[in-house]
Design a protein around this motif. Structure first.
Motif, PDB file in Angstrom:
ATOM      1  N   ILE A 180      17.218   6.752  -8.306  1.00  0.00           N
ATOM      2  CA  ILE A 180      17.091   7.984  -7.506  1.00  0.00           C
ATOM      3  C   ILE A 180      15.601   8.360  -7.448  1.00  0.00           C
ATOM      4  N   ASP A 181      14.886   8.029  -8.536  1.00  0.00           N
ATOM      5  CA  ASP A 181      13.476   8.426  -8.585  1.00  0.00           C
ATOM      6  C   ASP A 181      12.567   7.496  -7.786  1.00  0.00           C
ATOM      7  N   LEU A 182      13.173   6.595  -7.015  1.00  0.00           N
ATOM      8  CA  LEU A 182      12.350   5.761  -6.131  1.00  0.00           C
ATOM      9  C   LEU A 182      12.091   6.477  -4.801  1.00  0.00           C
ATOM     10  N   LEU A 183      12.846   7.543  -4.581  1.00  0.00           N
ATOM     11  CA  LEU A 183      12.739   8.204  -3.273  1.00  0.00           C
ATOM     12  C   LEU A 183      11.461   9.021  -3.176  1.00  0.00           C
ATOM     13  N   ASN A 184      10.836   8.942  -2.031  1.00  0.00           N
ATOM     14  CA  ASN A 184       9.637   9.745  -1.779  1.00  0.00           C
ATOM     15  C   ASN A 184      10.027  11.154  -1.354  1.00  0.00           C
ATOM     16  N   HIS A 185       9.001  11.997  -1.264  1.00  0.00           N
ATOM     17  CA  HIS A 185       9.243  13.428  -1.027  1.00  0.00           C
ATOM     18  C   HIS A 185       9.009  13.834   0.430  1.00  0.00           C
ATOM     19  N   SER A 186       9.946  14.613   0.936  1.00  0.00           N
ATOM     20  CA  SER A 186       9.674  15.309   2.198  1.00  0.00           C
ATOM     21  C   SER A 186      10.133  16.750   2.021  1.00  0.00           C
ATOM     22  N   ASN A 203      13.800  15.612  -1.815  1.00  0.00           N
ATOM     23  CA  ASN A 203      13.005  16.819  -1.638  1.00  0.00           C
ATOM     24  C   ASN A 203      12.671  17.318  -3.039  1.00  0.00           C
ATOM     25  N   TYR A 204      11.403  17.200  -3.417  1.00  0.00           N
ATOM     26  CA  TYR A 204      11.019  17.562  -4.791  1.00  0.00           C
ATOM     27  C   TYR A 204      10.932  19.075  -4.980  1.00  0.00           C
ATOM     28  N   GLY A 205      11.192  19.821  -3.918  1.00  0.00           N
ATOM     29  CA  GLY A 205      11.077  21.283  -4.010  1.00  0.00           C
ATOM     30  C   GLY A 205       9.831  21.739  -3.282  1.00  0.00           C
ATOM     31  N   ASN A 254       0.801  -1.242   0.000  1.00  0.00           N
ATOM     32  CA  ASN A 254       0.000   0.000   0.000  1.00  0.00           C
ATOM     33  C   ASN A 254       0.822   1.275   0.000  1.00  0.00           C
ATOM     34  N   GLU A 255       2.133   1.185   0.124  1.00  0.00           N
ATOM     35  CA  GLU A 255       2.928   2.412   0.158  1.00  0.00           C
ATOM     36  C   GLU A 255       3.879   2.513  -1.012  1.00  0.00           C
ATOM     37  N   GLY A 256       4.060   1.432  -1.718  1.00  0.00           N
ATOM     38  CA  GLY A 256       4.933   1.461  -2.894  1.00  0.00           C
ATOM     39  C   GLY A 256       6.395   1.337  -2.538  1.00  0.00           C
ATOM     40  N   ASN A 257       7.226   1.737  -3.478  1.00  0.00           N
ATOM     41  CA  ASN A 257       8.676   1.612  -3.294  1.00  0.00           C
ATOM     42  C   ASN A 257       9.231   2.828  -2.550  1.00  0.00           C
ATOM     43  N   ALA A 258      10.243   2.578  -1.746  1.00  0.00           N
ATOM     44  CA  ALA A 258      10.911   3.688  -1.059  1.00  0.00           C
ATOM     45  C   ALA A 258      12.224   3.163  -0.489  1.00  0.00           C
ATOM     46  N   LYS A 294       6.208  13.712 -15.313  1.00  0.00           N
ATOM     47  CA  LYS A 294       5.769  14.603 -14.232  1.00  0.00           C
ATOM     48  C   LYS A 294       6.152  14.012 -12.878  1.00  0.00           C
ATOM     49  N   LEU A 295       5.980  12.710 -12.795  1.00  0.00           N
ATOM     50  CA  LEU A 295       6.135  11.988 -11.532  1.00  0.00           C
ATOM     51  C   LEU A 295       7.601  11.801 -11.144  1.00  0.00           C
ATOM     52  N   ARG A 296       8.449  11.646 -12.139  1.00  0.00           N
ATOM     53  CA  ARG A 296       9.783  11.161 -11.825  1.00  0.00           C
ATOM     54  C   ARG A 296      10.942  11.937 -12.411  1.00  0.00           C
ATOM     55  N   SER A 297      10.682  12.895 -13.296  1.00  0.00           N
ATOM     56  CA  SER A 297      11.841  13.463 -13.992  1.00  0.00           C
ATOM     57  C   SER A 297      12.584  14.493 -13.136  1.00  0.00           C
ATOM     58  N   ALA A 347       0.663  16.005 -10.291  1.00  0.00           N
ATOM     59  CA  ALA A 347       1.842  15.293 -10.771  1.00  0.00           C
ATOM     60  C   ALA A 347       2.096  13.996 -10.010  1.00  0.00           C
ATOM     61  N   TYR A 348       1.869  14.032  -8.708  1.00  0.00           N
ATOM     62  CA  TYR A 348       2.297  12.887  -7.901  1.00  0.00           C
ATOM     63  C   TYR A 348       1.152  12.122  -7.253  1.00  0.00           C
ATOM     64  N   GLY A 349      -0.050  12.693  -7.300  1.00  0.00           N
ATOM     65  CA  GLY A 349      -1.207  11.974  -6.764  1.00  0.00           C
ATOM     66  C   GLY A 349      -1.298  11.962  -5.253  1.00  0.00           C
ATOM     67  N   PHE A 350      -0.653  12.911  -4.588  1.00  0.00           N
ATOM     68  CA  PHE A 350      -0.882  13.019  -3.137  1.00  0.00           C
ATOM     69  C   PHE A 350      -0.863  14.487  -2.721  1.00  0.00           C
ATOM     70  N   CYS A 351      -1.388  14.756  -1.528  1.00  0.00           N
ATOM     71  CA  CYS A 351      -1.399  16.128  -0.984  1.00  0.00           C
ATOM     72  C   CYS A 351      -0.782  16.104   0.398  1.00  0.00           C
TER      73      CYS A 351
HETATM   74  C1  LIG Z   1       9.127   9.656  -7.594  1.00  0.00           C
HETATM   75  S1  LIG Z   1       7.949   8.520  -7.120  1.00  0.00           S
HETATM   76  C2  LIG Z   1       8.623   7.755  -5.735  1.00  0.00           C
HETATM   77  C3  LIG Z   1       8.546   6.259  -5.825  1.00  0.00           C
HETATM   78  C4  LIG Z   1       7.227   5.699  -5.482  1.00  0.00           C
HETATM   79  N1  LIG Z   1       7.027   5.648  -4.053  1.00  0.00           N
HETATM   80  C5  LIG Z   1       7.025   4.311  -6.099  1.00  0.00           C
HETATM   81  O1  LIG Z   1       6.446   3.467  -5.438  1.00  0.00           O
HETATM   82  O2  LIG Z   1       7.392   4.095  -7.223  1.00  0.00           O
HETATM   83  C6  LIG Z   1       6.719   9.600  -6.533  1.00  0.00           C
HETATM   84  C7  LIG Z   1       5.495   8.912  -5.967  1.00  0.00           C
HETATM   85  O3  LIG Z   1       5.741   8.445  -4.665  1.00  0.00           O
HETATM   86  C8  LIG Z   1       4.665   8.697  -3.799  1.00  0.00           C
HETATM   87  N2  LIG Z   1       5.082   9.685  -2.785  1.00  0.00           N
HETATM   88  C9  LIG Z   1       6.238  10.354  -2.768  1.00  0.00           C
HETATM   89  N3  LIG Z   1       6.329  11.136  -1.676  1.00  0.00           N
HETATM   90  C10 LIG Z   1       5.184  10.969  -1.002  1.00  0.00           C
HETATM   91  C11 LIG Z   1       4.659  11.518   0.199  1.00  0.00           C
HETATM   92  N4  LIG Z   1       5.346  12.422   0.917  1.00  0.00           N
HETATM   93  N5  LIG Z   1       3.437  11.120   0.597  1.00  0.00           N
HETATM   94  C12 LIG Z   1       2.720  10.243  -0.134  1.00  0.00           C
HETATM   95  N6  LIG Z   1       3.154   9.677  -1.274  1.00  0.00           N
HETATM   96  C13 LIG Z   1       4.381  10.029  -1.701  1.00  0.00           C
HETATM   97  C14 LIG Z   1       3.558   9.250  -4.660  1.00  0.00           C
HETATM   98  O4  LIG Z   1       2.758   8.189  -5.060  1.00  0.00           O
HETATM   99  C15 LIG Z   1       4.315   9.804  -5.830  1.00  0.00           C
HETATM  100  O5  LIG Z   1       3.533   9.810  -6.972  1.00  0.00           O
END
Ligand SMILES: C[S@@+](CC[C@H](N)C(=O)[O-])C[C@H]1O[C@@H](n2cnc3c(N)ncnc32)[C@H](O)[C@@H]1O
Length: 592
Positions: A238-244, A275-277, A29-33, A207-210, A287-291
């Motif tokens: 590098i684009d597997l990292l989530n945003h803070s 940090n996506y900025g 449920n959280e994906g890759n990180a 949009k999501l990863r570049s 772009a990323y599907g979260f708020c």
């Molecule tokens: C660049 S990708 C990171 C890799 C991604 N987690 C995956 O599973 O492939 C960006 C995506 O990660 C998730 N993500 C990144 N940062 C997040 C955050 N702070 N909160 C929730 N989802 C986040 C969102 O789904 C976003 O579209």
């Protein structure tokens, strides 16, 4: 091998390295990180530049006939996106096979509003995102159409190529449902790489990863000039990292390696963030599907349409036109100078919880300028603030998140709620801010302002005349019967005729009739040439309002000039010296 493990394996064989103690994991449920498996003070991930997916790869794959395409497209990344879709179509043999297999696909990328169902997008109603979504898709359609239309013969197209092109003419007539169904269904078809849904998929991946292409400018392996504005590259791993938004990170190229470093200390189990900025929720959601709840970087975009011919004059008066570079975080500053034509769709301003841009205020103040006003007057300042407040209030009133459950298990609904709630909060705080500005200006300049209430207090003769003719005595009655404007019209003519009432110091009450209104009236009278149509239009009002007064209270309405002309001049003057404010729509006069 699972896709993530496969990707990491491919990357390490290519020469990428990851700091000890950092591991990539796929959490349900959280994906890759990436996570720390022990305490880590500073983390680094390096990938060779040759591993990046970039324009030079597209140019190499598509051959020399495609060389000029990037310069002819609407988006510098169009060809690179098409290349990504092309590589996906034969993923097994692609040099980016491990990478592309690990990328999210349709329909599971449904967190982005591009893939939301029509029921879900309907919940965005009233917001900027809600009103721009279809237009955003239309822009991507145009971008796609242009790039696939100029693909050289030498590039072999999929069997559906011409059917894909037919979509271009048909999509304009598609309902939301039809478009959604087509995109989600067709987008999963890998082999059809020139289809719009394939291109949309690639655009969403970008949009999501570049990352900005200019980051690779010091690389020797890459021959393409990345200084070009907006060029983008994909950086696997590098684009597997989530945003803070609080992560302390540096991106750099050293020895033909892209190096990501983070100086945020991590405890075992902590996530390693990129940090996506500083991004607001609108951009994050699209772009990323979260708020982010209470996102400090959030803002509300306000687009104000202004006739472009007014802009040079406004600039001369100190208005600074917003430039794209003012609100993008691009490191490479564009040399391009905006032309007035760039503003024909409107001027874009961003308001935040703490800040309403001075130039937005100034713009509204200039938009209410009358032909008498040559520079910023008190009336323009007050009227502009009032108009701006109303504009923000009505925009905020369009947002309704009250029916979206706070604990919704649908993440799209939950994100919509977070987005709308914060947008509303920002607008509410902007309204408060504007009200404070109005209040301090009103307090500071109160001796220059004339309200009908104060006229009423001083001019009892006038007040009595209205009781006799209109049957109103109190302020509340005037507001209720919506007589404010009519009473002001009479009062202005009374001021114009003031010398007829003032014969000596004993005419104390009439002494309050301001001399400046008389002067302004005379000036307006001199500038007014009456059109016959106007006379016809005002005749009725004149006969209903002035004639009965003329007979009932001759000591006021039969002294001096009270003709149709004065009524017309008075109307024009009221528009020029008055401004309207508050929920009662109270008109206040400002001394010129
Ligand atoms: C660049 S990708 C990171 C890799 C991604 N987690 C995956 O599973 O492939 C960006 C995506 O990660 C998730 N993500 C990144 N940062 C997040 C955050 N702070 N909160 C929730 N989802 C986040 C969102 O789904 C976003 O579209």
């Amino acid at each position: 091998m699972a896709t993530l493990a496969n990707l990491i394996d491919w990357a390490s064989k290519k020469g990428s390295t990851v700091s000890e103690g950092i591991e990539f994991k796929n959490v349900d449920n959280e994906g890759n990180a990436a996570y720390a498996s022990k305490d880590v003070n500073a983390a680094e991930i390096k990938i060779p530049v040759s591993m990046a997916l970039k324009l030079s790869d597209a140019l190499e794959a598509f051959g020399k006939e495609a060389r000029d395409i990037p310069l002819k497209t609407r988006n510098i990344n169009a060809l690179t996106k098409l290349y990504l879709a092309y590589e996906r179509s034969h993923v097994e043999t692609s040099p980016f096979s491990a990478y592309i297999s690990s990328l999210p696909q349709f329909p599971e990328m449904k967190a982005s509003p591009y893939l939301w169902s029509p029921e879900e997008t309907a919940k965005l109603k009233g917001s900027n995102l809600g009103s721009s979504l279809r237009g955003n898709i239309a822009n991507i359609v145009e971008e796609w159409w242009l790039v696939i239309s100029i693909l050289p013969e030498s590039i072999e197209k999929p069997s559906n190529h011409f059917v894909n092109m037919k979509f271009y003419y048909e999509q304009k007539f598609h309902t939301e449902e039809e478009l959604h169904k087509y995109i989600v269904g067709e987008g999963a078809a890998f082999d059809n790489w020139t289809s719009f849904p394939s291109y949309l998929w690639a655009s969403m991946i970008f949009k999501l990863r570049s990352f900005p292409g200019y980051l690779l400018k010091d690389s020797k392996t890459d021959p393409v000039n990345y200084q070009q504005e907006d060029s983008a590259v994909l950086l696997p791993v590098i684009d597997l990292l989530n945003h803070s938004p609080s992560a302390q990170v540096v991106w750099a190229v050293q020895n033909d390696q892209f190096v990501f470093s983070s100086s945020t200390p991590l405890k075992a189990g902590d996530q390693l963030f990129n940090n996506y900025g500083q991004k607001g929720n609108e951009e994050l959601l699209l772009a990323y599907g979260f708020c982010i709840d209470n996102n400090e970087a959030d803002s509300v975009a306000l687009k104000v349409k202004v006739p472009v011919e007014l802009l040079p004059e406004m600039e001369k008066n100190g208005l600074k036109l917003p430039k794209i570079s003012d609100y993008t975080t691009s490191v490479v500053k564009s040399e391009k100078k905006e032309s007035y034509d760039d503003y024909k769709d409107g001027l874009l301003f961003f308001i935040t919880k703490q800040h309403v841009p001075d130039n937005l205020v100034l713009l509204f103040q200039f938009l209410v300028k009358s032909k008498w006003e040559t520079s910023l007057t008190l009336r323009m300042r007050l009227s502009g603030l009032n108009h701006l407040r109303q504009a923000v209030e009505s925009k905020a009133a369009l947002l309704d998140y009250s029916k979206l459950p706070a604990d919704s298990s649908n993440t799209n609904t939950a994100n919509t709620r977070i987005y709308l709630k914060l947008q509303k909060k920002i607008m509410d705080s902007a309204v408060k801010h504007i009200k404070r500005m109005e209040k301090s200006l009103l307090d500071e300049q109160k001796n220059k302002l004339l309200t009908l209430k104060s006229v009423y207090k001083r001019d009892t003769k006038f007040l009595r005349s209205l009781l006799i003719t209109m049957g109103v005595l109190t302020w509340e009655e005037i507001v209720e019967k919506q007589l404010m404007d009519q009473i002001w019209l009479l009062y202005l003519i009374r001021c114009y005729n003031r010398d007829e009432y003032i014969k000596g110091a004993q005419d104390e009450e009439e002494n309050y009739l301001p001399e400046w209104i008389k002067k302004a009236f005379i000036k307006m009278d001199a500038e007014t040439s009456m059109e016959p149509a106007e006379v016809v239009q005002f005749r009725q009002l004149y006969e209903n309002m002035i004639i009965p007064m003329n007979e009932a209270v001759p000591e006021i309405y039969n002294k001096g000039k009270w003709t149709v002309r004065e009524l017309i001049v008075s109307t024009k003057l009221l528009d020029t010296i008055g401004f309207v404010r508050g929920k009662d729509q109270e008109c206040i006069l400002v001394e010129q």
